[in-house]
Design an enzyme around this catalytic site. Structure first.
Site, short mmCIF file in Angstrom:
data_model
loop_
_atom_site.label_atom_id
_atom_site.label_comp_id
_atom_site.label_asym_id
_atom_site.label_seq_id
_atom_site.Cartn_x
_atom_site.Cartn_y
_atom_site.Cartn_z
N HIS A 75 0.81 -1.22 0.00
CA HIS A 75 0.00 0.00 0.00
C HIS A 75 0.85 1.27 0.00
CE1 HIS A 75 -3.38 -2.44 -0.12
NE2 HIS A 75 -4.25 -1.53 0.28
N ASP A 138 -6.07 4.93 9.93
CA ASP A 138 -7.49 5.05 9.56
C ASP A 138 -7.98 3.80 8.83
OD1 ASP A 138 -7.43 7.57 10.56
OD2 ASP A 138 -7.27 8.58 8.62
N GLU A 249 -10.17 13.71 14.92
CA GLU A 249 -9.62 14.00 13.59
C GLU A 249 -10.39 15.17 12.99
OE1 GLU A 249 -8.83 11.14 10.60
OE2 GLU A 249 -7.61 9.84 11.90
P1 FAD Z 1 4.22 -1.60 2.17
O1 FAD Z 1 3.68 -0.49 1.37
O2 FAD Z 1 4.22 -2.93 1.54
O3 FAD Z 1 5.69 -1.25 2.70
C1 FAD Z 1 6.01 0.05 3.14
C2 FAD Z 1 7.51 0.20 3.35
O4 FAD Z 1 7.91 -0.56 4.48
C3 FAD Z 1 8.37 -0.33 2.19
O5 FAD Z 1 9.56 0.39 2.14
C4 FAD Z 1 8.63 -1.77 2.59
O6 FAD Z 1 9.81 -2.28 2.01
C5 FAD Z 1 8.76 -1.62 4.09
N1 FAD Z 1 8.26 -2.80 4.81
C6 FAD Z 1 7.11 -3.48 4.62
N2 FAD Z 1 7.02 -4.46 5.52
C7 FAD Z 1 8.12 -4.39 6.29
C8 FAD Z 1 8.60 -5.13 7.38
N3 FAD Z 1 7.93 -6.16 7.88
N4 FAD Z 1 9.79 -4.78 7.92
C9 FAD Z 1 10.50 -3.74 7.44
N5 FAD Z 1 10.09 -3.01 6.40
C10 FAD Z 1 8.91 -3.33 5.83
N6 FAD Z 1 -0.71 5.63 7.28
C11 FAD Z 1 -0.90 6.18 8.48
O7 FAD Z 1 0.06 6.41 9.22
N7 FAD Z 1 -2.15 6.52 8.91
C12 FAD Z 1 -3.26 6.26 8.17
O8 FAD Z 1 -4.38 6.54 8.61
C13 FAD Z 1 -3.09 5.65 6.90
N8 FAD Z 1 -4.16 5.37 6.13
C14 FAD Z 1 -3.97 4.78 4.92
C15 FAD Z 1 -5.08 4.48 4.14
C16 FAD Z 1 -4.93 3.86 2.91
C17 FAD Z 1 -6.16 3.54 2.08
C18 FAD Z 1 -3.62 3.56 2.44
C19 FAD Z 1 -3.43 2.92 1.11
C20 FAD Z 1 -2.52 3.86 3.19
C21 FAD Z 1 -2.67 4.48 4.44
N9 FAD Z 1 -1.58 4.79 5.25
C22 FAD Z 1 -1.77 5.37 6.48
C23 FAD Z 1 -0.21 4.61 4.76
C24 FAD Z 1 0.42 3.34 5.21
O9 FAD Z 1 0.99 3.51 6.49
C25 FAD Z 1 1.49 2.97 4.18
O10 FAD Z 1 0.82 2.61 2.99
C26 FAD Z 1 2.42 1.91 4.61
O11 FAD Z 1 3.34 1.76 3.57
C27 FAD Z 1 1.81 0.58 5.00
O12 FAD Z 1 1.42 -0.20 3.92
P2 FAD Z 1 1.85 -1.73 3.77
O13 FAD Z 1 1.65 -2.44 5.06
O14 FAD Z 1 1.13 -2.23 2.57
O15 FAD Z 1 3.41 -1.64 3.54
#
Ligand code: FAD
Length: 499
Positions: A75, A138, A249
């Site tokens: 994401h 969120d 918020e």
């Molecule tokens: P990824 O996008 O897959 O990874 C994010 C980063 O972390 C990359 O660099 C990846 O290599 C690294 N990573 C992933 N897993 C690990 C791991 N286990 N160890 C070390 N590194 C790792 N953020 C907020 O703070 N508050 C919110 O309210 C919020 N709402 C959101 C709503 C939506 C609809 C979306 C799409 C995103 C939102 N986000 C929010 C952002 C969210 O925190 C980021 O998208 C974050 O990247 C988490 O997504 P993911 O778990 O899919 O991680």
């Protein structure tokens, strides 16, 4: 781009397996604006698989171009969990049966969660024990390791701090392939480095997350303001008050028709007649969104507290709406929107999001310029705006925040479903650039959250005085710059610095 052949990976004996056919699927993310094709995808069957894969890449030395990106739920907005010609580790393969809730025995309750676990599953599991994590995002279809690598911010952060402030221990595979347990007491430098560390220092394979008793229900309230100064004054008063709401918020609404009518499908107006007369079109309005937790035996107390708190606020009286929902329904609210958007084909579109942290001292000036001028005529998605307290953010983590006691999270969550015009990426990016340029020219001390910088120079400016520590930690824990190359902070010697 150099793509290593599969033989490079053949010395590894794994509990899980590598695949190659699904590499294109790993070259996508929620942002939907960039694509880096990996060479292979690791579906780890165990933490040892991740350690073996990273250790193997480390052993190939600096001449090998191979990198490793942990992928949570993908994401990210701009390739952060992708690896051009490298290995993507599908962290979700490790989730499931290792979620373990521990409570009783005189220690505060906690859950041990795999790094690839979705927060929604953490919630389901902890609710079985009447418990829940304290601080959220969120949207809960994000992974534990993914949000802890950023910060994890939502309307509970004013009280509990972001998610990174609510972790007791981590298990990490470093860029050398070592499996290390760390906490504030043990290997503390790695612990704080990894929290908000953008995946640069290790792959989080397990996180120990603090829990609290979960309420059964929440009263979910929305009110509108037309005056930005009273809106933020009330937000700040509420986050500082001792007795206050459980979630605070806000969002900005620009020139939307029939906003209160839309709310009626899920919220009840306090005064239906006055609410039906309210006109939102042509105006910039500010919505304060609040919740108060309660259980069936304390409805009266909740009602009294809510009434007392609301009486202190300066919102437009006819715009008070509320609804009572389960704690689970409230926390999973964005997923309900996701289902609707998916049905309309509007979820998997480009998302040129911009998330900023703005110091309190500049927020009025920021609002005047951004909502009064830059976005006066158009914006394409929700705009979040709410304050948090710096004192709840641990400054030993890698997260970068403004240097003021109160700062605002401002999220421009644009969608770009069309190729041209107001719904396009180009249009949204033009507005984003104008907003960033204003912040830079006015020197208001803004920091980006979920930033997508493309040069080390930009990252150095982002980290400011903290760059030295960040760089030192990188040399210690991932000296060959193998991990999370999609963040574009430390290029592996043989890789280009920018895309
Ligand atoms: P990824 O996008 O897959 O990874 C994010 C980063 O972390 C990359 O660099 C990846 O290599 C690294 N990573 C992933 N897993 C690990 C791991 N286990 N160890 C070390 N590194 C790792 N953020 C907020 O703070 N508050 C919110 O309210 C919020 N709402 C959101 C709503 C939506 C609809 C979306 C799409 C995103 C939102 N986000 C929010 C952002 C969210 O925190 C980021 O998208 C974050 O990247 C988490 O997504 P993911 O778990 O899919 O991680």
């Amino acid at each position: 781009m150099h793509v290593p052949d599969a033989d490079v990976l053949s010395p590894l004996t794994l509990d899980g397996h590598f695949t190659f056919h699904d590499a294109p699927a790993m070259a996508r993310d929620f942002g939907n604006r960039c694509s880096l094709l990996p060479a292979a995808v690791l579906h780890p069957g165990s933490v040892s698989d991740i350690a073996a894969a990273v250790g193997h890449v480390f052993s190939l030395g600096e001449r090998s171009p191979l990198t490793v990106a942990a992928r949570g739920h993908g994401h990210s907005l701009m390739c952060q969990s992708q690896a051009a010609g490298g290995i993507v580790v599908r962290m979700e393969s490790l989730r499931g049966d290792r979620l373990q809730v521990v409570h009783g025995g005189g220690v505060p309750p906690f859950v041990d969660a795999p790094g690839g676990e979705l927060w929604i599953n953490v919630l389901h599991e902890t609710l079985r024990y009447g418990l829940a994590p304290k601080s959220w995002t969120d949207y809960l279809h994000l992974t534990v390791g993914g949000t802890l690598s950023n910060a994890g911010v939502s309307g509970q952060a004013f009280r509990h701090g972001p998610q990174v402030s609510n972790v007791n221990q981590l298990e990490i595979v470093t860029g050398r392939g070592d499996v290390v347990t760390c906490s504030p007491e043990e290997n503390a430098d790695l612990f704080y480095a990894a929290l908000g560390g953008l995946g640069q220092f290790g792959i989080i394979t397990r996180a120990r997350i603090a829990l609290e008793p979960a309420p059964k229900m929440v009263r979910w309230i929305r009110v509108l303001y037309s005056d930005f100064a009273s809106f933020t004054e009330d937000q700040e008063m509420l986050i500082m008050a001792e007795k206050t709401f459980d979630y605070i918020e806000g969002f900005v609404i620009i020139n939307r028709t029939g906003i209160l009518n839309n709310w009626r499908t899920s919220f009840k107006p306090q005064d239906p007649v006055q609410a039906s007369r309210f006109q939102s079109d042509g105006r910039v309005l500010y919505c304060l969104e609040l919740t108060k937790n309660f259980n069936s035996d304390d409805v009266d107390t909740m009602e009294q507290e809510v009434t007392a708190l609301l009486s202190r606020l300066g919102y437009i009286r006819s715009t008070l709406f509320h609804t009572d929902v389960t704690y689970l329904e409230f926390l999973d609210r964005v997923h309900t929107s996701e289902v609707k958007l998916r049905a309309q084909g509007l979820w998997e579109v480009p998302h040129p999001w911009l998330n900023l942290l703005i110091p309190r001292s500049s927020i009025q000036r920021f609002a005047k310029e951004v909502f009064g001028k830059i976005l006066k005529d158009s914006n394409n998605g929700p705009i979040l705006l709410y304050p948090v307290n710096k004192s709840k953010w641990d400054n030993r983590t890698s997260v970068v925040i403004p240097d003021e006691e109160i700062f605002y999270l401002v999220g421009f969550l644009s969608s770009a479903p069309s190729l041209s015009g107001h719904g396009s990426v180009a249009h949204a990016m033009n507005l984003n650039n104008q907003i960033v340029e204003f912040c830079e020219e006015a020197d208001i001390g803004m920091k980006q959250y979920l930033a997508a910088y493309t040069t080390q120079q930009q990252w150095k400016a982002h980290f400011g005085a903290r760059w030295e520590t960040f760089e030192r930690r990188k040399h210690t824990y991932d000296p060959l710059a193998i991990l999370a190359p999609g963040q574009r902070i430390f290029p592996k010697a043989s890789l280009p610095l920018s895309l």
